[in-house]
Design a protein around this motif. Structure first.
Motif, short mmCIF file in Angstrom:
data_model
loop_
_atom_site.label_atom_id
_atom_site.label_comp_id
_atom_site.label_asym_id
_atom_site.label_seq_id
_atom_site.Cartn_x
_atom_site.Cartn_y
_atom_site.Cartn_z
N THR A 205 3.64 -1.92 5.63
CA THR A 205 2.31 -2.37 5.21
C THR A 205 1.30 -1.26 5.46
OG1 THR A 205 2.89 -4.63 5.83
CG2 THR A 205 0.56 -4.15 5.51
N GLY A 206 0.44 -1.02 4.47
CA GLY A 206 -0.62 -0.03 4.62
C GLY A 206 -1.89 -0.68 5.12
N TYR A 207 -2.65 0.04 5.96
CA TYR A 207 -3.84 -0.53 6.58
C TYR A 207 -5.04 0.41 6.48
CZ TYR A 207 -0.54 -3.77 8.80
OH TYR A 207 0.43 -4.71 9.02
N TRP A 208 -6.21 -0.21 6.36
CA TRP A 208 -7.48 0.51 6.51
C TRP A 208 -8.33 -0.25 7.52
CZ3 TRP A 208 -12.10 -1.93 4.88
CH2 TRP A 208 -11.93 -3.07 4.08
N HIS A 209 -9.24 0.45 8.17
CA HIS A 209 -10.03 -0.13 9.26
C HIS A 209 -11.46 -0.30 8.80
CE1 HIS A 209 -11.44 -0.89 13.35
NE2 HIS A 209 -10.16 -0.97 13.72
N ASP A 210 -12.00 -1.52 8.96
CA ASP A 210 -13.37 -1.79 8.50
C ASP A 210 -14.40 -1.67 9.61
OD1 ASP A 210 -13.00 -4.04 10.04
OD2 ASP A 210 -13.59 -5.47 8.49
N GLY A 211 -13.99 -1.12 10.75
CA GLY A 211 -14.90 -0.98 11.88
C GLY A 211 -14.74 -2.08 12.91
N THR A 212 -14.13 -3.19 12.49
CA THR A 212 -13.88 -4.29 13.42
C THR A 212 -12.40 -4.55 13.62
OG1 THR A 212 -13.97 -5.97 11.67
CG2 THR A 212 -16.04 -5.40 12.75
N GLY A 213 -11.59 -4.16 12.65
CA GLY A 213 -10.15 -4.38 12.76
C GLY A 213 -9.42 -3.86 11.54
N TRP A 214 -8.09 -3.89 11.61
CA TRP A 214 -7.26 -3.40 10.51
C TRP A 214 -7.19 -4.42 9.39
CZ3 TRP A 214 -6.14 1.51 10.42
CH2 TRP A 214 -5.96 2.22 11.62
N LYS A 215 -7.23 -3.93 8.15
CA LYS A 215 -7.09 -4.75 6.95
C LYS A 215 -5.95 -4.19 6.11
CE LYS A 215 -10.86 -6.79 8.28
NZ LYS A 215 -10.80 -8.13 8.93
N MET A 216 -5.23 -5.07 5.43
CA MET A 216 -4.12 -4.61 4.60
C MET A 216 -4.64 -4.02 3.29
SD MET A 216 -1.09 -7.43 5.18
CE MET A 216 -2.08 -8.84 4.70
N GLY A 217 -4.06 -2.88 2.90
CA GLY A 217 -4.46 -2.23 1.66
C GLY A 217 -3.97 -3.00 0.44
N LEU A 218 -4.73 -2.91 -0.64
CA LEU A 218 -4.38 -3.61 -1.87
C LEU A 218 -5.03 -2.90 -3.05
CD1 LEU A 218 -3.16 -6.10 -3.35
CD2 LEU A 218 -5.33 -7.27 -2.94
N GLN A 219 -4.34 -2.87 -4.17
CA GLN A 219 -4.89 -2.33 -5.41
C GLN A 219 -4.44 -3.21 -6.56
OE1 GLN A 219 -4.63 1.99 -6.21
NE2 GLN A 219 -3.69 1.46 -8.17
N GLY A 220 -5.38 -3.65 -7.39
CA GLY A 220 -5.04 -4.52 -8.51
C GLY A 220 -4.63 -3.78 -9.76
N MET A 221 -5.11 -2.55 -9.92
CA MET A 221 -4.85 -1.78 -11.14
C MET A 221 -3.39 -1.35 -11.22
SD MET A 221 -6.70 1.77 -12.34
CE MET A 221 -5.77 2.76 -11.15
N HIS A 222 -2.83 -1.39 -12.43
CA HIS A 222 -1.50 -0.85 -12.67
C HIS A 222 -1.41 0.54 -12.08
CE1 HIS A 222 1.30 1.55 -15.25
NE2 HIS A 222 2.09 0.52 -14.98
N LEU A 223 -0.32 0.83 -11.37
CA LEU A 223 -0.25 2.06 -10.58
C LEU A 223 -0.17 3.32 -11.43
CD1 LEU A 223 2.15 0.78 -7.79
CD2 LEU A 223 -0.27 1.33 -7.54
N SER A 224 0.69 3.36 -12.41
CA SER A 224 0.95 4.51 -13.27
C SER A 224 1.65 5.61 -12.50
CB SER A 224 -0.32 5.05 -13.92
OG SER A 224 -0.95 6.05 -13.14
N ALA A 225 2.17 6.58 -13.24
CA ALA A 225 2.90 7.69 -12.63
C ALA A 225 1.98 8.67 -11.92
CB ALA A 225 3.72 8.42 -13.70
#
Length: 503
Positions: A205-225
Motif C-alpha cells: 500500500t502506498g501512503y502520503w501524510h497529510d500532517g496528521t497521519g498517513w493516508k492511502m494513495g489513490l488515482q482515478g485516471m487510467h494509468l497509461s504506459a
C-alpha cells in the motif's frame, strides 16, 4: 575506470533507508552486471498487516515505466517508427497533435499537454475515474499544444499515453510484451495495470501524510504506459542489469533509450526515450524517477562501469533522485553537488502569457513545478534537470535566461490594479467545463465540492489561485487576455481556455 567503493555506497544506502520499522518505507538495491551487490530495507508494506518490507515487496514504479514502454516501442520497428507522425496511427487527433512524431511524444519535446494536469484545469479531481477511450477523445479535442513542437522540453505524460494508444491500435499491448519478453524469458515479474483499482498480487500500500497521519494513495485516471508498471525492488534492479549487459533481444537497447535527442535548432536536450541524463559529480549517468500518490521510485545506471542503484518506496516523502545520486557518487568516488541559489528570493511574473516564477532558498518554482538549482559557474543557476531545465541569472531586478531551453524574462511582482471584467461565468466550450469568478475568487465544483479559491494578482492580468486535491496543492495561473477569454496553466498543461458567458 575508477575504483568502485561498494562499502561506501552500502553505508550511504543504509543511512538513506532510515525509515521507522512500523511506518511505510522502501528498499534500495545496489547492483552490477554480475549480480545484486547490497541492499537496505526498512518499513512495512502495509499499516494494516505490518508485514516488513523486503527487496521482493511489490511497489508501483510510476514513471520509471516510461523507458520500459519505450523499449516495447523500439521492439516493433516494422509497425511504428520514431519518425512517424502520431496521426499515422491515431487519425482522430487534430492536426497539431497529430503532426507530433512518436519520437517527440516520447522525448518530451512534442509539446503534448499532460493529461492529469489538463484535467485539473477543468476542475476534475485526481480521484475522478477516467478510462483510456475517454482520455484519447480528450486529447483529440485539445485545441493546441503547450508549445511549438521541437522548441522546448517540459515533462508531460500525455505523449506516452498517445503512443500507447497508437500501439493498441495495432493490437499490441504493453503487458503482453512484459509477459512474453520479461516474465517468461527473463523471469522478471513486471506487470502493467490499466487502472489503479485493478488487483495487483501482493502490492504494498502506498501512503502520503497529510500532517496528521498517513493516508492511502489513490488515482482515478487510467494509468497509461507513462506510469503503469508494478514490481519489486529486486525486479527493477534485475531489469537494470539486463539493460547494462545488453544481451540477446536487449543488445544496444540501453544506448538506444539513452541516445541524445535534439531540438529543431540542433541543441541536445538531455532527455532520451524515458531515460534522462543525470549528473553525478563530474560524471553523467542515465536514469529516471517515478512518483504517484504514495509511491516513489528511481533507477540510476552507469553504463561505463556496469553498475546501478534501484529504489522503491511506499511513502511519498522520499526523494529518490537525491538518494540514488548520493549512493552512486559514493560508489564512483564522486562528490554530489549541493544546491545553491544566486537568485533574489521573491515572486516574479513573465513579460507575457500565463507564466510565473517563485524563488525560495535554493529552490525555484515555475508554473507550480519546483526544482532545486545549482551554481552554474558564471554567477547564475542551473536546475540540471532535462525536463525542468532552468538556466537563470539576475539582470538588475529581473530574472532572465532559458526555461526549458526557451528564452524568458521575469520581473518582480508589484502591486497593480486588477483588470475589470473578470466577474462572471466562464465556459470551456471544448470540454464542457464551467467556472465562476466572483468576489476576487475562482469558484469550481458543485454541491459539497463547490469551493472558492482566492485570486492573487501578479500583474498584467495574471493571477494565481490554489486548488487542493488530495495530497497536492496546485498553484494555477489564470491569464485574463482581455478579449473575453482566460487561459489556465500549470507546468505540464497550458492550453485550457475559457470564454466568458453572456451576462
Amino acid at each position: 575506470m575508477a575504483m568502485l567503493n561498494w562499502d561506501a555506497a552500502a553505508e550511504m544506502a543504509r543511512n538513506a533507508a532510515g525509515w521507522e520499522a512500523d511506518q511505510p518505507g522502501g528498499a534500495i538495491i545496489l547492483f552490477d552486471t554480475a549480480g545484486l551487490r547490497d541492499s537496505a530495507v526498512a518499513g512495512v508494506e502495509s499499516l494494516a498487516t505490518m508485514s516488513p518490507i523486503s527487496v521482493d515487496s511489490i511497489m508501483r514504479y510510476a514513471s520509471v515505466t516510461k523507458h520500459v514502454f519505450a523499449s516495447f516501442v523500439l521492439a516493433h520497428p516494422a509497425v511504428i517508427s520514431l519518425d512517424d507522425p502520431l496521426s499515422k496511427h491515431l487519425p482522430q487527433l487534430n492536426a497539431v497533435t497529430g503532426a507530433v512524431t512518436v519520437g517527440r511524444a516520447l522525448d518530451m519535446s512534442g509539446g503534448i499537454p499532460d493529461t492529469r494536469e489538463a484535467l485539473s484545469l477543468l476542475g476534475l479531481s485526481m480521484f475522478n475515474q477516467t478510462r483510456a477511450p475517454q482520455l484519447l477523445d480528450f486529447h483529440a479535442a485539445m485545441p493546441r499544444l503547450n508549445y511549438e513542437t521541437g522548441t522546448e522540453v517540459h515533462y508531460s505524460n500525455g505523449g506516452y499515453r498517445l503512443v500507447e494508444e497508437a500501439m493498441r491500435s495495432h493490437g499490441l499491448l504493453f503487458d503482453d510484451f512484459l509477459r512474453a519478453t520479461l516474465r517468461e524469458k527473463h523471469d522478471l515479474p513486471l506487470h502493467a495495470s490499466e487502472m489503479w483499482t485493478d488487483p495487483v498480487r501482493n502490492l504494498s500500500t502506498g501512503y502520503w501524510h497529510d500532517g496528521t497521519g498517513w493516508k492511502m494513495g489513490l488515482q482515478g485516471m487510467h494509468l497509461s504506459a507513462a506510469g503503469s508498471l508494478s514490481g519489486s525492488g529486486r525486479a527493477l534492479a534485475e531489469w537494470g542489469r539486463l539493460l547494462l549487459r545488453g544481451e540477446g533481444d536487449f543488445a544496444g537497447r540501453l544506448a538506444a533509450l539513452s541516445a541524445p535527442r535534439y531540438l529543431t535548432d540542433g541543441r541536445p536536450t538531455g532527455y532520451g526515450l524515458g531515460l534522462r541524463q543525470q549528473a553525478v559529480g563530474a560524471l553523467t549517468l542515465v536514469g529516471h524517477g517515478g512518483s504517484q500518490p504514495g509511491y516513489r521510485s528511481y533507477l540510476l545506471l552507469d553504463p561505463a562501469t556496469g553498475t546501478g542503484c534501484a529504489i522503491v518506496a511506499n511513502r511519498d516523502d522520499v526523494n529518490p533522485t537525491c538518494i540514488a545520486t548520493d549512493i552512486m557518487a559514493a560508489l564512483l568516488g564522486e562528490k554530489s553537488q549541493s544546491p545553491e541559489s544566486t537568485l533574489t528570493p521573491g515572486l516574479y511574473v513573465a513579460s507575457e502569457g500565463a507564466d510565473w516564477l517563485a524563488v525560495s532558498g535554493n529552490s525555484v518554482t515555475r508554473l507550480d513545478d519546483a526544482v532545486s538549482v545549482y551554481p552554474d559557474g558564471t554567477g547564475g543557476v542551473d536546475s540540471l534537470s532535462p525536463t525542468s531545465r532552468l538556466q537563470l541569472r539576475m539582470e538588475g531586478d529581473d530574472i532572465v535566461g532559458l526555461v526549458g531551453h526557451a528564452s524568458k524574462r521575469y520581473r518582480p511582482v508589484a502591486a497593480s490594479p486588477a483588470p475589470s471584467g473578470l466577474a462572471g461565468i466562464w465556459r470551456s466550450h471544448a470540454f464542457g467545463a464551467v467556472l465562476e469568478i466572483a468576489g476576487n475568487a475562482v469558484i469550481m465544483g458543485t454541491g459539497p465540492l463547490r469551493r472558492a479559491m482566492p485570486l492573487h494578482h501578479l500583474g498584467g492580468g495574471r493571477f494565481l489561485f490554489t486548488l487542493e486535491d488530495g495530497p497536492s496543492q496546485r498553484k494555477i495561473c489564470l491569464h485574463y487576455r482581455g478579449d473575453g477569454r482566460i487561459d489556465l496553466a500549470l507546468a505540464r498543461a497550458r492550453m485550457i481556455e475559457y470564454e466568458k458567458a453572456p451576462a
